[in-house]
Design a protein around this motif. Structure first.
Motif, mmCIF file in Angstrom:
data_model
loop_
_atom_site.group_PDB
_atom_site.id
_atom_site.type_symbol
_atom_site.label_atom_id
_atom_site.label_comp_id
_atom_site.label_asym_id
_atom_site.label_seq_id
_atom_site.Cartn_x
_atom_site.Cartn_y
_atom_site.Cartn_z
ATOM 1 N N GLY A 108 0.794 -1.223 0.000
ATOM 2 C CA GLY A 108 0.000 0.000 0.000
ATOM 3 C C GLY A 108 0.826 1.272 0.000
ATOM 4 N N PRO A 109 1.870 1.353 0.837
ATOM 5 C CA PRO A 109 2.672 2.578 0.846
ATOM 6 C C PRO A 109 3.363 2.871 -0.484
ATOM 7 N N ARG A 110 3.486 1.848 -1.341
ATOM 8 C CA ARG A 110 4.096 2.050 -2.651
ATOM 9 C C ARG A 110 3.065 2.398 -3.721
ATOM 10 N N GLY A 111 1.801 2.529 -3.319
ATOM 11 C CA GLY A 111 0.766 2.861 -4.278
ATOM 12 C C GLY A 111 0.344 1.700 -5.145
ATOM 13 N N ILE A 112 0.608 0.474 -4.702
ATOM 14 C CA ILE A 112 0.256 -0.733 -5.437
ATOM 15 C C ILE A 112 -0.914 -1.407 -4.734
ATOM 16 N N THR A 113 -1.968 -1.701 -5.465
ATOM 17 C CA THR A 113 -3.109 -2.396 -4.877
ATOM 18 C C THR A 113 -3.039 -3.881 -5.204
ATOM 19 N N VAL A 114 -3.609 -4.683 -4.306
ATOM 20 C CA VAL A 114 -3.572 -6.137 -4.449
ATOM 21 C C VAL A 114 -4.951 -6.676 -4.108
ATOM 22 N N ASN A 115 -5.559 -7.396 -5.038
ATOM 23 C CA ASN A 115 -6.907 -7.903 -4.822
ATOM 24 C C ASN A 115 -7.066 -9.312 -5.381
ATOM 25 N N LEU A 116 -8.108 -9.975 -4.911
ATOM 26 C CA LEU A 116 -8.404 -11.351 -5.307
ATOM 27 C C LEU A 116 -9.815 -11.419 -5.854
ATOM 28 N N VAL A 117 -9.976 -12.035 -7.015
ATOM 29 C CA VAL A 117 -11.288 -12.249 -7.622
ATOM 30 C C VAL A 117 -11.594 -13.742 -7.583
ATOM 31 N N ASN A 118 -12.719 -14.102 -6.983
ATOM 32 C CA ASN A 118 -13.155 -15.494 -6.910
ATOM 33 C C ASN A 118 -14.285 -15.730 -7.907
ATOM 34 N N PRO A 119 -13.994 -16.336 -9.051
ATOM 35 C CA PRO A 119 -15.073 -16.646 -9.992
ATOM 36 C C PRO A 119 -15.935 -17.787 -9.473
ATOM 37 N N GLY A 120 -17.185 -17.763 -9.880
ATOM 38 C CA GLY A 120 -18.046 -18.915 -9.693
ATOM 39 C C GLY A 120 -17.962 -19.806 -10.913
ATOM 40 N N PRO A 121 -18.915 -20.725 -11.087
ATOM 41 C CA PRO A 121 -18.890 -21.586 -12.266
ATOM 42 C C PRO A 121 -18.940 -20.748 -13.535
ATOM 43 N N THR A 122 -17.982 -20.991 -14.418
ATOM 44 C CA THR A 122 -17.815 -20.157 -15.607
ATOM 45 C C THR A 122 -17.726 -21.046 -16.843
ATOM 46 N N ASP A 123 -18.408 -20.650 -17.876
ATOM 47 C CA ASP A 123 -18.498 -21.447 -19.097
ATOM 48 C C ASP A 123 -17.189 -21.386 -19.877
ATOM 49 N N THR A 124 -16.365 -22.419 -19.731
ATOM 50 C CA THR A 124 -15.112 -22.542 -20.459
ATOM 51 C C THR A 124 -15.011 -23.959 -21.013
ATOM 52 N N THR A 152 -14.795 -7.443 -13.866
ATOM 53 C CA THR A 152 -14.379 -7.082 -12.512
ATOM 54 C C THR A 152 -12.873 -6.899 -12.439
ATOM 55 N N VAL A 153 -12.122 -7.769 -13.105
ATOM 56 C CA VAL A 153 -10.670 -7.626 -13.134
ATOM 57 C C VAL A 153 -10.282 -6.291 -13.760
ATOM 58 N N ALA A 154 -10.944 -5.937 -14.853
ATOM 59 C CA ALA A 154 -10.632 -4.670 -15.522
ATOM 60 C C ALA A 154 -10.899 -3.477 -14.616
ATOM 61 N N HIS A 155 -11.982 -3.537 -13.856
ATOM 62 C CA HIS A 155 -12.271 -2.444 -12.919
ATOM 63 C C HIS A 155 -11.166 -2.332 -11.874
ATOM 64 N N LEU A 156 -10.766 -3.469 -11.303
ATOM 65 C CA LEU A 156 -9.717 -3.442 -10.281
ATOM 66 C C LEU A 156 -8.380 -2.984 -10.857
ATOM 67 N N ALA A 157 -8.177 -3.197 -12.155
ATOM 68 C CA ALA A 157 -6.938 -2.775 -12.792
ATOM 69 C C ALA A 157 -6.935 -1.298 -13.145
ATOM 70 N N GLY A 158 -8.103 -0.674 -13.118
ATOM 71 C CA GLY A 158 -8.220 0.696 -13.582
ATOM 72 C C GLY A 158 -8.060 1.748 -12.504
ATOM 73 N N PRO A 159 -8.058 3.007 -12.901
ATOM 74 C CA PRO A 159 -7.817 4.111 -11.969
ATOM 75 C C PRO A 159 -8.921 4.313 -10.945
ATOM 76 N N ALA A 207 -10.370 2.164 -9.178
ATOM 77 C CA ALA A 207 -10.286 1.203 -8.077
ATOM 78 C C ALA A 207 -9.042 1.428 -7.224
ATOM 79 N N GLY A 208 -8.512 2.610 -7.259
ATOM 80 C CA GLY A 208 -7.283 2.897 -6.539
ATOM 81 C C GLY A 208 -7.396 2.800 -5.027
ATOM 82 N N TYR A 209 -8.633 2.829 -4.499
ATOM 83 C CA TYR A 209 -8.817 2.724 -3.046
ATOM 84 C C TYR A 209 -9.299 1.338 -2.641
#
Length: 252
Positions: free
Chosen positions: A180-196, A227-234, A236-238
């Motif tokens: 956090g002090p370096r301005g780097i955010t770290v998050n986890l996305v848990n997908p549910g069942p996904t069509d692959t 959701t990943v794109a949102h977390l990667a974007g500006p 979601a900085g907080y």
């Protein structure tokens, strides 16, 4: 062919998506490119699938890079990160997506399966982060892809995989505090069942699996990627240290 490029939320950024040649990983790689990022992706075996994703990224007017790397190999993990930064000129976003899914009773899964699962699902994200920290600056993003079964294992045989994905919760929260002090955010996305192709929505157990969700259906890779794109974007900085369930209410 003339490609029209517009400024988007990730314009000028560079991302690495491990396991980005198929399924959720490919969906994430394409969405980040749509939002303006140049994208590197790793693949283990199928160069044809990886090349197809690269072609689609380049059709969006973004730079793309495919890197063959086995996440069970610590050197390959580190080299993929360093090569991304070298060839794309920077690294702003790391998405730890590559994983193995070994299912079976504990009595049937021994040391070899344990070591493979931990190596790919836990050790590799940790080592990728270590390598990325040489390149990430203020505004950097680290996003790992977990699983809904890390919170709710509804079938037997999931203990090993669930354990490995639960480990990412601790990694995410610990890193969020540290970086956090370096301005780097770290998050986890848990997908549910996904069509692959690995878990098709018309598979033999799909109806039962979909029934565990609140919405009664599988997700599309694009649902997770959004959701990943949102977390990667500006915007979601907080947001950092968060575990975001994109699971259709599976864990409700």
């Amino acid at each position: 062919m003339i490609v029209c490029m517009t400024t988007t939320t990730l314009d000028g950024k560079a991302a690495l998506v491990t396991g980005g040649s198929r399924g959720i990983g490919a969906g994430i790689a394409l969405r980040l490119a749509q939002d303006g990022a140049d994208v590197a992706l790793t693949y283990r075996q199928d160069a044809t699938q990886a090349a197809a994703v690269v072609k689609r990224i380049e059709a969006l007017g973004r730079r793309a890079l495919m890197i063959q790397a086995d996440n069970a190999d610590p050197t390959a993990v580190r080299d993929a990160v360093d090569r991304t930064a070298a060839e794309l000129g920077r690294l702003d976003i790391l998405v730890n997506n590559a994983a193995v899914f070994l299912v079976g009773a504990v009595g049937d899964l021994g040391a070899a399966e344990l070591e493979q699962t931990i190596a790919v699902n836990v050790r590799a994200p940790y080592l990728a982060v270590r390598a990325a920290l040489r390149h990430l600056g203020d505004g950097g993003r680290i996003i790992s892809i977990g699983s809904n079964v890390g919170e709710r294992a509804v079938f037997p045989g999931l203990a090993l995989y669930s354990m490995s994905k639960t480990a990412l919760v601790g990694l995410t929260r610990g890193l969020a505090r540290e970086l956090g002090p370096r301005g780097i955010t770290v998050n986890l996305v848990n997908p549910g069942p996904t069509d692959t192709d690995a878990n098709p929505a018309d598979g033999p157990n799909a109806a039962a699996i979909a029934g565990f969700t609140a919405v009664g259906r599988y997700a599309r890779p694009a649902d997770i990627a959004a959701t990943v794109a949102h977390l990667a974007g500006p915007e979601a900085g907080y947001v950092t240290g968060a575990v975001v369930n994109v699971d259709g209410g599976f864990t409700s």
